[in-house]
Motif scaffolding. Sequence first.
Motif, mmCIF file in Angstrom:
data_model
loop_
_atom_site.group_PDB
_atom_site.id
_atom_site.type_symbol
_atom_site.label_atom_id
_atom_site.label_comp_id
_atom_site.label_asym_id
_atom_site.label_seq_id
_atom_site.Cartn_x
_atom_site.Cartn_y
_atom_site.Cartn_z
ATOM 1 N N GLN A 173 1.038 -1.186 -0.027
ATOM 2 C CA GLN A 173 0.037 0.131 -0.269
ATOM 3 C C GLN A 173 0.471 1.269 0.002
ATOM 4 N N SER A 177 0.851 4.187 -3.508
ATOM 5 C CA SER A 177 0.277 5.679 -2.597
ATOM 6 C C SER A 177 1.547 6.997 -3.565
ATOM 7 N N THR A 183 -2.292 5.971 -8.641
ATOM 8 C CA THR A 183 -3.289 5.902 -7.446
ATOM 9 C C THR A 183 -3.517 6.976 -8.466
ATOM 10 N N ASP A 221 -6.812 4.009 -0.461
ATOM 11 C CA ASP A 221 -7.490 5.098 0.050
ATOM 12 C C ASP A 221 -8.288 5.760 -1.119
ATOM 13 N N HIS A 224 -9.028 9.380 -1.255
ATOM 14 C CA HIS A 224 -7.872 10.800 -1.255
ATOM 15 C C HIS A 224 -7.656 12.156 -0.742
#
Length: 333
Positions: A173, A177, A183, A221, A224
């Motif tokens: 992760q 990221s 992303t 996420d 974001h």
Amino acid sequence: MSTRTAEEITSAFHRAVQAAVWAPSVHNTQPWSFTLDGPELALRADSGRKLRLGDTMGREMLISCGAALMNVRLALRVLGCQPQVRVLPDPDRPALLATVRMGEAVAADEHTRLLHAEIERRRTHRAGFTELPVADPLLEAFVSQASAEGARLTPVRSEAAVRVIAGLTGAAQDVQSQDRMFTLEMIRWAQPPGSSRREGVPAQGYPRQPGRTSPYFAQRDYAHGHPWGSDTDQSGSTSTGTVAVLTTPGDSRQDWLVAGQALQRVLLHASAYDVSAAFHTQALEMFHLREFLRQELLSGEYPQMIMRLGFSVDEGEGIRRPVTEVKQERRTA
């Protein structure tokens, strides 16, 4: 075998596709399409919905389509026929994943009806679980469901192994990221509040402030940085739940379809007993981490899905594209 009219076949396959679209898929991309050609229903992968960076080989796309195929099979069984399925029937057409015909008349058993009833109720969970454990007999039933489809579901009993899997998930992760293009690809499938799109992960599909499990399993996420997510109280949902890994002996396109059907069968059986599943595919999207898991923890079998199983306080929101967007009918003059 009873003779079915064209109208009966069309109606049955329409209902099968209605069930298929409720299958889980990576980021709810729904990467499938269906074509009705006379007595045959074809399932194809929609490559336009494939994750170019996160799923370079199309493994997660085919697992998603395998789950949809499981729903087609269940729907036809409930409608009173034995589905005749050919997987990967034409090597020259790699997007054609399966063809389905209606076989002999059969009466659906109680378990088939149980699984079918959960198709639209099942939801993906994206947080911790309550402290209520999943009983061993139920876990054993999940293992049997996966085995019936030719895959292996292994509940991870070792605390050390759970920590390793959690650590690999977090490492993947963190790396992903930091990759801007990766992303952006994920954000494509994150829906803001009030979105009318019937695909991707809705803003209410995950908690705004999830409870932190121990060991911690990193979540995607999707917000974001935005204040998105459900306001459901997560203070009582900090349990990791039971970690389980779905594996196959091989790693071919056929194995991925097997994994998808096994996964959906497990998820539907779990849903019938109010057990939810949270998925963690980050480490499986990075070759070296996936190989580490295979060689060090899984006796050489190929990991196809990492999940946590447990009881949750909310079911989240489910959105799907209408059947008219994923199904077409080929008509002959």
